[in-house]
Design a protein around this motif. Sequence first.
Motif, short mmCIF file in Angstrom:
data_model
loop_
_atom_site.label_atom_id
_atom_site.label_comp_id
_atom_site.label_asym_id
_atom_site.label_seq_id
_atom_site.Cartn_x
_atom_site.Cartn_y
_atom_site.Cartn_z
N ILE A 14 0.69 -1.28 0.14
CA ILE A 14 -0.06 0.03 -0.17
C ILE A 14 0.95 1.40 0.09
O ILE A 14 1.93 1.34 0.98
CB ILE A 14 -1.14 0.00 1.07
CG1 ILE A 14 -1.87 -0.99 1.12
CG2 ILE A 14 -1.78 1.29 1.39
CD1 ILE A 14 -2.89 -1.42 2.22
N VAL A 15 0.57 2.24 -0.82
CA VAL A 15 1.43 3.13 -1.22
C VAL A 15 0.74 4.58 -0.93
O VAL A 15 -0.47 4.68 -1.50
CB VAL A 15 2.04 3.28 -2.46
CG1 VAL A 15 3.21 4.34 -2.63
CG2 VAL A 15 2.80 1.76 -2.72
N LEU A 16 1.41 5.32 -0.09
CA LEU A 16 0.57 6.93 -0.18
C LEU A 16 1.46 7.66 -1.23
O LEU A 16 2.77 7.66 -1.17
CB LEU A 16 0.96 7.39 1.29
CG LEU A 16 0.76 6.53 2.55
CD1 LEU A 16 1.13 7.41 3.81
CD2 LEU A 16 -0.66 6.29 2.65
N ASP A 17 0.67 7.88 -2.16
CA ASP A 17 1.57 8.47 -3.49
C ASP A 17 0.80 9.92 -3.60
O ASP A 17 0.33 10.27 -4.80
CB ASP A 17 1.08 7.42 -4.44
CG ASP A 17 1.96 7.76 -5.76
OD1 ASP A 17 2.74 8.60 -5.71
OD2 ASP A 17 1.52 7.12 -6.85
N ALA A 18 1.14 10.86 -2.94
CA ALA A 18 0.87 12.30 -2.79
C ALA A 18 2.11 12.97 -2.74
O ALA A 18 2.05 13.90 -1.62
CB ALA A 18 -0.28 12.77 -2.40
N PRO A 19 3.34 12.72 -3.36
CA PRO A 19 4.50 13.50 -2.73
C PRO A 19 4.58 15.04 -2.83
O PRO A 19 5.12 15.52 -2.03
CB PRO A 19 5.77 12.72 -3.59
CG PRO A 19 4.93 12.22 -4.79
CD PRO A 19 3.80 11.94 -4.28
N HIS A 20 3.77 15.64 -3.65
CA HIS A 20 3.68 16.94 -3.74
C HIS A 20 3.28 17.75 -2.32
O HIS A 20 3.59 18.82 -2.27
CB HIS A 20 2.98 17.44 -4.91
CG HIS A 20 1.64 17.10 -4.92
ND1 HIS A 20 1.06 15.43 -5.07
CD2 HIS A 20 0.25 17.65 -4.64
CE1 HIS A 20 -0.08 15.55 -4.59
NE2 HIS A 20 -0.74 16.89 -4.66
N LYS A 21 2.52 17.07 -1.59
CA LYS A 21 1.90 17.31 -0.53
C LYS A 21 2.46 16.63 0.66
O LYS A 21 1.99 16.39 1.86
CB LYS A 21 0.70 17.60 -0.15
CG LYS A 21 -0.10 16.33 -0.67
CD LYS A 21 -1.61 16.45 -0.65
CE LYS A 21 -2.77 15.29 -0.60
NZ LYS A 21 -3.94 15.49 -0.74
N LEU A 22 3.69 15.96 0.41
CA LEU A 22 4.44 15.18 1.52
C LEU A 22 3.34 14.14 2.19
O LEU A 22 3.62 13.51 3.18
CB LEU A 22 4.84 16.17 2.81
CG LEU A 22 5.93 17.07 2.37
CD1 LEU A 22 6.28 17.73 3.58
CD2 LEU A 22 7.32 16.47 1.51
N ASN A 23 2.47 13.51 1.18
CA ASN A 23 1.61 12.45 1.59
C ASN A 23 0.58 12.89 2.69
O ASN A 23 0.12 11.80 3.33
CB ASN A 23 2.37 10.97 1.80
CG ASN A 23 3.07 10.57 0.68
OD1 ASN A 23 2.70 10.64 -0.54
ND2 ASN A 23 4.14 10.22 0.85
N SER A 24 0.33 13.97 2.91
CA SER A 24 -0.37 14.44 4.07
C SER A 24 -1.90 13.91 3.76
O SER A 24 -2.19 13.71 2.44
CB SER A 24 -0.52 15.83 4.30
OG SER A 24 -0.90 16.65 3.00
N GLY A 63 1.19 14.17 8.04
CA GLY A 63 0.21 14.32 8.96
C GLY A 63 -1.14 14.62 8.17
O GLY A 63 -1.08 14.07 6.70
N ARG A 64 -2.08 15.24 8.94
CA ARG A 64 -3.28 15.77 8.18
C ARG A 64 -2.83 16.87 7.21
O ARG A 64 -2.20 17.74 7.59
CB ARG A 64 -4.19 16.15 9.35
CG ARG A 64 -5.60 16.43 8.71
CD ARG A 64 -6.43 17.00 10.08
NE ARG A 64 -7.66 17.17 9.53
CZ ARG A 64 -8.76 18.09 10.27
NH1 ARG A 64 -8.22 18.51 11.49
NH2 ARG A 64 -9.92 18.34 9.69
N LEU A 78 4.75 12.35 10.78
CA LEU A 78 4.27 13.03 11.92
C LEU A 78 2.71 13.07 12.01
O LEU A 78 2.20 12.98 11.19
CB LEU A 78 4.62 14.69 11.54
CG LEU A 78 6.02 14.96 11.69
CD1 LEU A 78 6.59 16.28 11.06
CD2 LEU A 78 6.92 14.76 12.78
N GLY A 79 2.17 13.48 13.01
CA GLY A 79 0.75 13.20 13.21
C GLY A 79 0.13 12.16 12.88
O GLY A 79 0.40 11.04 13.49
N VAL A 80 -0.75 12.20 11.94
CA VAL A 80 -1.36 10.78 11.32
C VAL A 80 -0.46 10.16 10.92
O VAL A 80 -0.66 8.90 10.91
CB VAL A 80 -2.63 11.31 10.23
CG1 VAL A 80 -3.27 10.11 9.75
CG2 VAL A 80 -3.42 12.26 11.03
N GLY A 81 0.47 10.55 10.14
CA GLY A 81 1.38 9.69 9.46
C GLY A 81 2.04 8.76 10.59
O GLY A 81 2.47 7.78 10.44
#
Length: 259
Positions: free
Chosen positions: A13-23, A63-64, A107-110
């Motif tokens: 499973i990949v968090l794939d929104a690097p432009h927003k640091l995967n928030s 995070g969020r 951080l946070g949610v991450g």
Amino acid sequence: MISLSIADGVAEIVLDAPHKLNSLDEQALRDLSRAYDDAAAAASRGEVRALLLRGEGRAFCAGRDIAGVTPETDDVQRYLGGLLQPLLKKMSAFPAPTFAAAQGACLGVGLGLLLATDVVYVAENAKFGSPFANLGATLDSGGHWYFTERLGMHRTLDLIYTAELMSGADAVAQGMFSRAMPAADLLENTRAIVARAAAGATSAFTASKELVAHIRDQRLGLWESMEEENAEQARLCKTEDYSEGFRAFQEKRKPVFKG
């Protein structure tokens, strides 16, 4: 964006929104929850025997995603209690060993996603902590419980009051996570370990996962824990993997486990 791929018994499973640091905004949490549901369904069919969670780019998850959130009307209870907490419970109870590879900001949610994962490998220069003092908010995602459990009360409050961050190397040294390694080696090494776990006796691994959680949550003593171990071993000895492991040892060959 959240993606799920399954190959050779491993769900990735990949968090794939690097432009927003995967928030993660609310929709991303829903998508992530759905990815875990799909992976769990595949595990029930025997198609997934281990899971890897990771983030694309220079951060695991900052995070969020609060872009566009109006503080005066923010329904944080819906985000945390309605979406995040059910997801973290789902992650903790995933029916196979779970791993995460974390780099950059976590951080946070991450951070919460990592804390809900069985085994976490981190880049030596990753960043962990509680930056919420700068937001007039408090640590969430179960952070107070995990920090107190792993770091103790004084170190927990130190991190919360100062908003100072730990490096990945420091987080491992202080008992937060399992291993730290150079960022350039993190994903390759983690994938190799996850693949090895997926080929292993995953029924026994899942039994250990449940035992560890029960010992932690029920604060079991030594003899109570041993009784539960005995019961699990008695159950496992009736499985094909148990017989295969014994036969392979006796025949001096590598076992072939089916999970």
